[in-house]
Design an enzyme around this catalytic site. Structure first.
Site, PDB file in Angstrom:
ATOM      1  CG  HIS A 135       0.374  15.399   5.564  1.00 42.23           C
ATOM      2  ND1 HIS A 135       1.341  15.107   4.746  1.00 42.23           N
ATOM      3  CD2 HIS A 135       0.192  14.027   6.291  1.00 42.23           C
ATOM      4  CE1 HIS A 135       2.004  14.020   5.236  1.00 42.23           C
ATOM      5  NE2 HIS A 135       0.952  13.322   6.105  1.00 42.23           N
ATOM      6  CG  HIS A 209      -0.868   9.893   3.878  1.00 40.43           C
ATOM      7  ND1 HIS A 209      -1.137   9.041   4.987  1.00 40.43           N
ATOM      8  CD2 HIS A 209      -0.170  11.010   4.367  1.00 40.43           C
ATOM      9  CE1 HIS A 209      -0.388   9.190   6.094  1.00 40.43           C
ATOM     10  NE2 HIS A 209       0.229  10.041   5.812  1.00 40.43           N
ATOM     11  CD  GLU A 347       3.285   9.560   3.337  1.00 32.90           C
ATOM     12  OE1 GLU A 347       2.968  10.950   3.508  1.00 32.90           O
ATOM     13  OE2 GLU A 347       3.603   9.128   4.257  1.00 32.90           O
TER      14      GLU A 347
END
Ligand code: BGC
Length: 381
Positions: A135, A209, A347
């Site tokens: 991420h 997220h 996602e």
């Protein structure tokens, strides 16, 4: 019965369901988003929370990480619940959040060994997930303060968030100018438009997220939610959750959500892929591929409340993460402890580790190009 949003609003008003504290816009063409102080970072930077409402959907967004701190939608009787996991304080977001509600960049999910080669040059990224980069690295977009501008446009209300990531930040090449627009439409859809440009060749994969629990955050596991995903294949992973490169058929496996079924149905099946991520934590290869317009790819429904969310996207992949690493150590917004499976993420994205997989759809962004993607969440009950 499936009620549309307009019926719901009337129903809610008739049932005397009250608006959120601080007042709220009603019906179509909601008024300008409202800003309040949420907290102050250690360096003195003030973090604001923006509240917006339209078409029966209520959203609260932080300037820190572009975090969706609260998303409220009604059930079939017009009763609202916050359906996204989060915290009540800035301190918790800064110190212990597993990306609750956050914007993710520059790269959603993992890049193997935190390294990739582009145009003959190898870049070493910030590594924050064992040997891999997750991420966007240790200080990803989820930990940055975004500029936020509210807007109303016709019957839409929304926020324009922008963040410029410096050349070299977290090891990525190129100055990345990122704009994310959150829009609530008159029918209560929550739309996310992502845009980015660069001044050097780089890679880019932006996502959101939010951990959803359509029964309400803190109400227990989501294993009874029904889910469908329009994907015939998924990307199997190695023990570090890096794709092996294979696109495997979902048919006959716990990964087959082509027809709606409960999230928990196969979660305890001893499939080797489920052992890697302690549950479902994979990228589904959406049958539609990359599209110019958002197309419907997944539906999540809580049969008890009737709350239903449909997702449409331009992206080719969907990371479905069943909240496996929630371990009972975090206290959420409403004061309940979050345990494994108490929320799930859907996602929309390009595939994990694409910079190292030439066969996957490309995440390369070059000067002069504009990265664009859109995801729309529609709610009903
Ligand atoms: C990943 C999980 C990870 C989680 C972080 C998800 O997008 O797929 O592996 O643990 O984010 O909270």
């Amino acid at each position: 019965m499936e009620l549309n949003r307009r019926t719901l609003l009337t129903g809610a008003a008739a049932a005397g369901v009250t608006a959120a504290a601080g007042g709220a816009a009603h019906a179509a063409g909601g008024r300008k988003p409202v800003k309040s102080l949420f907290g102050t970072l250690a360096d003195g930077t003030k973090v604001y929370r923006w509240s917006l409402e339209n078409g029966g959907t209520r959203l609260k967004v932080l300037s820190y990480g572009g975090i969706v701190q609260s998303l409220e939608i009604p059930d079939r009787r017009g009763r609202y619940a916050n359906v996204s996991l989060g915290f009540g304080s800035l301190q918790d977001y800064v110190t212990k959040s597993p990306y609750f509600g956050a914007l993710i960049g520059r790269y959603g999910n993992r890049i193997g060994a935190g390294r990739f080669t582009l145009d003959g040059r190898t870049y070493q990224l910030s590594v924050n997930d064992d040997a891999n980069s997750l991420h966007g690295g240790a200080q990803g977009f989820d930990k940055r303060v975004w500029d936020v501008e509210p807007f109303t446009r016709g019957t839409d209300v929304g926020l324009r968030l922008s963040y410029t990531s410096a050349d070299g930040e977290m090891g990525y090449p190129g100055t990345l100018r990122t704009k994310v627009t959150y829009t609530l439409t008159r029918s209560g859809d929550w739309r996310i438009d992502y845009e980015a440009t660069t001044d050097r060749a780089t890679v880019c994969n932006l996502t959101s997220h939010v951990y959803f629990n359509l029964a309400g955050e803190g109400s227990g596991p989501v294993y009874g939610h029904e889910l469908s995903i329009a994907a015939s294949r998924y990307t199997p992973v190695d023990p570090g959750l890096i794709p092996t490169g294979e696109l495997a058929e979902v048919a006959g496996t716990p990964f087959d959500f082509r027809r709606a079924r409960t999230v928990g149905e196969d979660i305890r099946v001893a499939h080797p892929q489920l052992l890697h991520g302690k549950g479902l934590d994979h990228n589904w290869v959406l049958d539609k591929g990359v599209t110019g317009r958002p197309e419907h790819i997944a539906t999540l429904r809580d049969p008890a409340s009737g709350r239903t969310m449909r997702i449409a996207t331009t992206e080719p992949g969907l990371q479905f993460y069943s909240g496996n690493f929630l371990d009972g150590s975090l206290v959420g917004t409403g004061g309940s402890v979050y345990r494994q499976g108490d929320g799930l993420c859907l996602e929309t994205q390009h595939f994990p580790d694409s910079p190292n997989r030439p066969s996957f759809p490309s995440t390369v962004l070059r000067p002069g190009q504009v990265h664009r993607s859109t995801t729309v969440h529609s709610f009903s009950a």
